[in-house]
Structures are given as structure tokens and as C-alpha cells.
Design an enzyme around this catalytic site. Structure first.
Site, short mmCIF file in Angstrom:
data_model
loop_
_atom_site.label_atom_id
_atom_site.label_comp_id
_atom_site.label_asym_id
_atom_site.label_seq_id
_atom_site.Cartn_x
_atom_site.Cartn_y
_atom_site.Cartn_z
N HIS A 17 -7.12 -12.43 0.29
CA HIS A 17 -6.82 -13.56 1.19
C HIS A 17 -7.76 -14.74 0.89
O HIS A 17 -7.32 -15.89 0.83
CB HIS A 17 -7.06 -13.16 2.65
CG HIS A 17 -6.16 -12.09 3.19
ND1 HIS A 17 -6.64 -10.93 3.75
CD2 HIS A 17 -4.80 -12.01 3.29
CE1 HIS A 17 -5.63 -10.19 4.18
NE2 HIS A 17 -4.50 -10.81 3.91
N LYS A 41 3.18 -5.30 16.38
CA LYS A 41 2.46 -4.70 15.26
C LYS A 41 1.26 -3.91 15.73
O LYS A 41 0.49 -4.39 16.57
CB LYS A 41 1.98 -5.80 14.30
CG LYS A 41 3.03 -6.25 13.33
CD LYS A 41 2.38 -6.92 12.12
CE LYS A 41 3.43 -7.44 11.17
NZ LYS A 41 2.85 -8.18 10.06
N ARG A 90 1.94 -10.70 -4.09
CA ARG A 90 1.29 -9.83 -5.08
C ARG A 90 2.28 -9.28 -6.10
O ARG A 90 1.89 -8.80 -7.14
CB ARG A 90 0.58 -8.67 -4.36
CG ARG A 90 -0.67 -9.11 -3.63
CD ARG A 90 -1.03 -8.18 -2.52
NE ARG A 90 -0.05 -8.26 -1.45
CZ ARG A 90 -0.21 -7.73 -0.23
NH1 ARG A 90 -1.31 -7.05 0.03
NH2 ARG A 90 0.72 -7.87 0.68
N SER A 128 -4.79 -5.10 2.81
CA SER A 128 -5.62 -4.67 3.95
C SER A 128 -5.44 -3.17 4.23
O SER A 128 -6.38 -2.48 4.59
CB SER A 128 -5.28 -5.46 5.21
OG SER A 128 -5.52 -6.83 5.00
P1 ADP Z 1 1.17 -10.11 7.12
O1 ADP Z 1 1.19 -8.99 8.13
O2 ADP Z 1 1.64 -11.43 7.68
O3 ADP Z 1 1.81 -9.79 5.80
P2 ADP Z 1 -1.38 -9.97 5.72
O4 ADP Z 1 -2.74 -10.19 6.29
O5 ADP Z 1 -1.07 -8.62 5.16
O6 ADP Z 1 -0.39 -10.37 6.88
O7 ADP Z 1 -1.09 -11.03 4.59
C1 ADP Z 1 -1.11 -12.42 4.86
C2 ADP Z 1 -0.60 -13.15 3.63
O8 ADP Z 1 -1.52 -12.96 2.55
C3 ADP Z 1 0.75 -12.65 3.12
O9 ADP Z 1 1.46 -13.74 2.57
C4 ADP Z 1 0.35 -11.66 2.03
O10 ADP Z 1 1.38 -11.49 1.08
C5 ADP Z 1 -0.85 -12.38 1.45
N1 ADP Z 1 -1.79 -11.48 0.79
C6 ADP Z 1 -2.30 -10.31 1.25
N2 ADP Z 1 -3.13 -9.75 0.34
C7 ADP Z 1 -3.16 -10.60 -0.72
C8 ADP Z 1 -3.81 -10.59 -2.00
N3 ADP Z 1 -4.57 -9.57 -2.39
N4 ADP Z 1 -3.61 -11.63 -2.82
C9 ADP Z 1 -2.79 -12.66 -2.46
N5 ADP Z 1 -2.14 -12.73 -1.29
C10 ADP Z 1 -2.31 -11.71 -0.43
#
Ligand code: ADP
Length: 162
Positions: A17, A41, A90, A128
Site C-alpha cells: 500500500h 466485512k 497485483r 494484508s
Molecule cells: P480492499 O478490501 O478495499 O481491497 P485492501 O487494503 O486489501 O482493501 O487494498 C486496498 C487497495 O490496495 C486495493 O486496490 C488493493 O488492490 C491494493 N493493494 C493491496 N495490496 C497491494 C500491493 N501489495 N501492491 C499494490 N496494491 C495493493
């Protein structure tokens, strides 16, 4: 003034992130990292904890705000006059989901554009949910999350909230 929002669960925030935030923060004048709080969620961390970890992890970065919201990203964006929604991808699975979300958001708020940003290859495996799993089993997280997140995870699992 160009404003962007980067919404997500951030449960917890990872270096994946943070990489997106650092790369994109200069395409706008202000980037809000929006900690989503959906009643649908199941999160490991409360919205207060997720907000706190994001705030600490992003300390010292300019143009960044961190906020929490329990509604639709487009509504937050309209209320705060935000022009762009940023999402990271990703791989193919993320892309399919993000394309659908961006189409829905376009219907709801035609003036707001979604920017879909490819993950840096260094972090394209990082999610995550893996971080939580690794922490649960006592694995090393140093390369994956900031120290404050590593600490919060180990406290959470030591306290027996597995
Ligand atoms: P959500 O539940 O909205 O998917 P996340 O916290 O999992 O929330 O992810 C938020 C955003 O960050 C999403 O667009 C996700 O695809 C992106 N994201 C998560 N991990 C990564 C990563 N390692 N690299 C790039 N983008 C990421």
C-alpha cells in the site's frame, strides 16, 4: 486543486500500500488514504487501530491525509470534492474486480475517474491477509510492514485475539 483518494481496508497497511501511496502522491495536490469501515466485512483491527497504523506509517510524507469512512467511496469523494479514486492491482484477479468497481463508481459518480495502478513487482505478492497469517504463525514481517504494524500484529495475537 486536484484531490485523490486511495480507499481500502488497510487491515493492516503494508509496504505494498505504502509503495502505491508514495508513487501516486505527486500526481495530485492532496491524497487521502481512506480507511474503509464496512459493517459487512470482518476486520482483524478496528477502524481506530487501522487509522492509527496508517497515520504512523505515513508520518512525514507531504500531501497525505488519513481518514476513516463507513460509506461509499464515491459519496466520500463527492462530499470532499475529490477528483480521482486510486486503486492498486497485483494481477489478473485484482484487475477484474477493480474494473467492475470502477464501472459501478462511474455510474454513481460520472465525474470521478478511477486510476488503476499496477503494483510494483517487488510487492505484487503482498496482501494484508498473508501478513496476518504470517504473524499468526510467528513469521518475520520486517520486509512486509512498517515496525508499528509488526508490533500491533504481535500484540493482537499474543493477547489471544486469534
Ligand atoms: P480492499 O478490501 O478495499 O481491497 P485492501 O487494503 O486489501 O482493501 O487494498 C486496498 C487497495 O490496495 C486495493 O486496490 C488493493 O488492490 C491494493 N493493494 C493491496 N495490496 C497491494 C500491493 N501489495 N501492491 C499494490 N496494491 C495493493
Amino acid at each position: 486543486m486536484k484531490k485523490a483518494v486511495y480507499p481500502g481496508s488497510f487491515d493492516p497497511i503494508t509496504y505494498g500500500h505504502i509503495n502505491i501511496i508514495k508513487r501516486l502522491k505527486n500526481v495530485c495536490d492532496e491524497l487521502t488514504v481512506l480507511v474503509a469501515n464496512s459493517p459487512k466485512k470482518p476486520y482483524l483491527f478496528s477502524s481506530e487501530e487501522r487509522l492509527e497504523m496508517a497515520t504512523q506509517s505515513l508520518q512525514g510524507l507531504e500531501n497525505i491525509k488519513v481518514d476513516v469512512y463507513d460509506g461509499l467511496t464515491v459519496n466520500y469523494s463527492i462530499e470532499n470534492e475529490i477528483n480521482f479514486i486510486i486503486r492498486g492491482v497485483r494481477g489478473a484477479a485484482d484487475l477484474e474486480y477493480e474494473m467492475t468497481m470502477s464501472a459501478i463508481n462511474k455510474k454513481l459518480a460520472p465525474d470521478i475517474e478511477t486510476l488503476i495502478v499496477p503494483a510494483d513487482p517487488e510487492y505484487s505478492f503482498l496482501a494484508s491477509r498473508f501478513v496476518k497469517e504470517i504473524s499468526f504463525f510467528g513469521g518475520a514481517l520486517t520486509a512486509l510492514v512498517p515496525p508499528c504494524v509488526e508490533e500491533a500484529l504481535s500484540k493482537k495475537f499474543i493477547k489471544g485475539e486469534k
